[in-house]
Write an enzyme that holds these catalytic residues in place. Structure first.
Site, PDB file in Angstrom:
ATOM      1  N   ASP A  80       0.832  -1.296   0.076  1.00 50.52           N
ATOM      2  CA  ASP A  80       0.026  -0.013  -0.011  1.00 50.52           C
ATOM      3  C   ASP A  80       0.748   1.244   0.138  1.00 50.52           C
ATOM      4  O   ASP A  80       1.679   1.462   1.108  1.00 50.52           O
ATOM      5  CB  ASP A  80      -0.763  -0.104   1.389  1.00 50.52           C
ATOM      6  CG  ASP A  80      -1.967   0.913   1.384  1.00 50.52           C
ATOM      7  OD1 ASP A  80      -1.919   2.180   0.777  1.00 50.52           O
ATOM      8  OD2 ASP A  80      -2.886   0.833   1.942  1.00 50.52           O
ATOM      9  N   HIS A  81       0.605   1.928  -1.219  1.00 48.09           N
ATOM     10  CA  HIS A  81       1.724   3.087  -1.349  1.00 48.09           C
ATOM     11  C   HIS A  81       1.550   4.237  -0.501  1.00 48.09           C
ATOM     12  O   HIS A  81       2.398   5.386  -0.044  1.00 48.09           O
ATOM     13  CB  HIS A  81       1.465   3.751  -2.661  1.00 48.09           C
ATOM     14  CG  HIS A  81       3.072   4.068  -3.155  1.00 48.09           C
ATOM     15  ND1 HIS A  81       3.915   4.605  -2.249  1.00 48.09           N
ATOM     16  CD2 HIS A  81       3.355   4.180  -4.569  1.00 48.09           C
ATOM     17  CE1 HIS A  81       4.966   5.218  -3.147  1.00 48.09           C
ATOM     18  NE2 HIS A  81       4.805   5.067  -4.258  1.00 48.09           N
TER      19      HIS A  81
END
Ligand code: CAO
Length: 561
Positions: free
Chosen positions: A533-534
């Site tokens: 998850d950026h």
């Protein structure tokens, strides 16, 4: 074909109850035992099912009407004049046939006897008479020890294969001990909780059909409201982001059929606005919510409620997608329509949310597992007699725990603008089952050896395939591994199992020529695909995580460091 009057069956102590929902309309084809209306007393609600299959000719009741046993509900052009269980020669026979249908006869609270109020002390809350419900599964625990509960506040939700209901407390007080957990099977008379604190001034006593009142200070819960069950906390590859206890904050008001409908669509009832009487959520409300979400209109609301961090950067935007293509496939060739399994429907809704809401990136890498594979084969030879088979996945779980400890943000979850760092390492693994993907969880993998992990994985995977996993065995994962190693492929892009923030995909290892600086040597290479998850992790950290994982798999002794 005969015209049949479907009447209100014997509904126990429910007398003169209000019609709060009409679930069918003239022209509708109904199945036997399909719910026709919902009625509600001041204590509970229940659905009245049809005694016959057929087509609704007319509806004899309106919203708000008071009905009682024998009141005609609908006129049905019956496909078969025989009722579902017993001949419909007289209302009573018809009633009993209906009473054995999905809507259970609810036990209704009766005033306590003068002797019932007890001094402050321990109070036992037991499962009341819940009609045909036997060995029903606890699918929600709505309270926890230490919670103050009011009289008739729901404690748990149970579900049979036909319907679901909430079991409320028969007394007010503070929960001292909770005797049930998710997945437990319960029956009439089972002890649910021990309360202490408040005296049960108006506590209900058991109905005539209920269990015998226990002695002294114990009180028997006597109201079984069939009116609830929130989305079952089934952890699939994309487990629901909200915890089952969240529903306890403000239980949505909806009938069992509406709840079932919502659960099948993966609709969180807590987010649906009810348009029925007293804010009751109707099937139309669930449909409208689904349409709104699909059209993007409710996206912001869903994000705010379920993935707060998704909007912490400042509001979501509508997706503005064009409608899903509608194709009459039969025009092009023969077709067969098959309903998807419940697990597929639930996981589909969750996967969609996770795919849409998480800015996910996947890094691919390879790990040299030549020595580890030799060790694995040798271990299996040494342990042949034990019956425990060690696969690469057990080593991967252990290696991932080491990497998660070194890079703790991979073991975290978003909570608004904060990160929750978990001090435990529970690793989920995707298991392919005939009903769809399930994700059992190896708890406290950091404290377990390879053999124990292998044994647990074997047991959990077997249970998953047999559909016997309990919700507890599928919850609490901090990181997930999806291994296609036993099947094949090179790399893939797994979808993160929210609220986790990363997932490792693994494919089949192959022998490859690897340059060692002087020459090409054959090495067994394992393809790794890490999706992250950026919002939480950046590319450099992901590359480091993969590289570290590769080092550990290359030499498992590093785990000891
Ligand atoms: N490379 C090469 N061989 C591998 C391997 C790998 N990475 N991983 C496993 N294998 C081998 C095993 O050693 C075993 O070999 P033998 O039969 O010769 O002993 C064989 O493949 C089968 O392994 P397995 O699948 O039974 O065991 P596992 O521990 O690797 O996996 C489980 C268990 C439950 C995860 C697996 O059966 C499964 O369901 N995988 C599918 C997961 C999935 O669908 N993921 C996709 C999710 S995204 O849609």
């Amino acid at each position: 074909m005969a015209l049949v009057e479907v009447k209100v069956p014997d509904i126990g102590d429910f007398d003169e109850v209000s019609v709060i929902e009409l679930l069918v309309k003239p022209g509708d084809a109904v199945k036997a035992e399909q719910s026709l209306i919902t009625v509600e007393s001041d204590k509970a609600s229940m659905e009245i099912p049809s005694s016959h299959a057929g087509v609704v000719q007319s509806i004899s009741v309106q919203l708000g009407d008071k009905v009682k046993q024998g009141s005609v509900i609908v006129l049905l052009q019956a496909a078969d004049a025989a009722p579902t269980a017993q001949p419909a020669t007289q209302p009573a026979a018809q009633a009993s046939a209906v009473a054995s249908s999905p809507a259970p006869a609810a036990a209704v609270a009766a005033p306590a006897s003068p002797a019932a109020p007890s001094p402050v002390g321990a109070l036992e809350v037991r499962v009341p008479d819940i009609g045909d419900f036997k060995d029903v599964t606890v699918i929600e625990v709505l309270v926890k020890p230490g919670d103050a509960v009011k009289l008739e506040q729901s404690l748990i939700t149970v579900e049979s294969d036909k319907a679901s209901m909430e079991i409320p407390s028969s007394a007010a007080g503070v929960i001292k001990q909770l005797m049930v957990k998710l997945g437990d099977k319960i029956n009439i008379g089972d002890l649910l909780a021990v309360l202490e604190g408040a005296a049960p001034a108006v506590s209900p006593a058991a109905t005539s059909a209920g269990p015998a009142a226990p002695a002294a200070a114990s009180v028997v819960a006597a109201v079984a409201s069939p009116a609830a069950n929130a989305p079952a906390p089934i952890a699939t590859l994309a487990a629901p982001a909200h915890s089952p206890t969240a529903a306890a904050m403000g239980l949505p008001h909806a009938s069992p059929s509406v709840r079932k409908f919502a659960r099948e669509l993966g609709v969180p009832l807590e987010e649906v606005k009810g348009s029925g009487p007293k804010g009751r959520i109707t099937q139309d409300d669930v449909q409208a919510f689904t349409k709104a979400v699909m059209a993007g209109a409710a996206q912001t609301r869903a994000q705010a409620a379920k993935a707060p961090a998704a909007v912490s950067g400042g509001g979501g935007t509508e997706l503005g997608l064009i409608p899903w293509p509608k194709v009459d496939f039969a025009k092009f060739g023969p077709i067969e329509r098959k309903e998807m399994s419940r697990i597929k429907k639930i996981s589909g809704a969750n996967l969609l949310r996770n795919a849409v809401l998480i800015p996910a990136v996947t890094n691919h890498d390879d790990a040299d597992i030549t020595e580890l594979e030799a060790f694995r084969v040798a271990t299996n030879k040494d342990n042949e007699k034990s019956g425990i088979k060690v696969t690469m996945l057990a080593f991967l779980i252990k290696a991932c725990v080491a990497a998660l400890k070194k890079f703790p943000e991979f073991n975290s979850s978003l909570d608004g603008d904060a990160l929750i760092y978990k001090q435990y390492w529970h690793i989920g693994f995707a298991a392919d089952t005939p009903n769809g993907l399930m994700v059992p969880v190896v708890k406290d993998a950091d404290k377990k050896g390879i053999l124990q992990i292998s044994q647990e994985m074997g047991e959990l995977a077997k249970k998953a395939r047999e559909g016997k996993l309990s919700p507890a065995e599928m919850s609490g994962a901090t990181f997930t591994i999806s291994s296609l190693g036993g099947i094949g492929g090179r790399y893939f892009t797994p979808i993160i199992n929210a609220p986790e923030v990363a997932i490792l995909g693994v494919c089949k290892s192959t022998m490859e020529p690897v340059w060692n600086g002087k020459e090409f040597v054959p090495r067994l290479m394992l393809p790794l695909s890490l999706t992250w998850d950026h919002r939480v992790i950046d590319g450099a950290a992901a590359a480091r995580f993969n590289a570290y994982l590769g080092q550990i798999l290359g030499d498992m002794r590093r785990v000891l460091l």
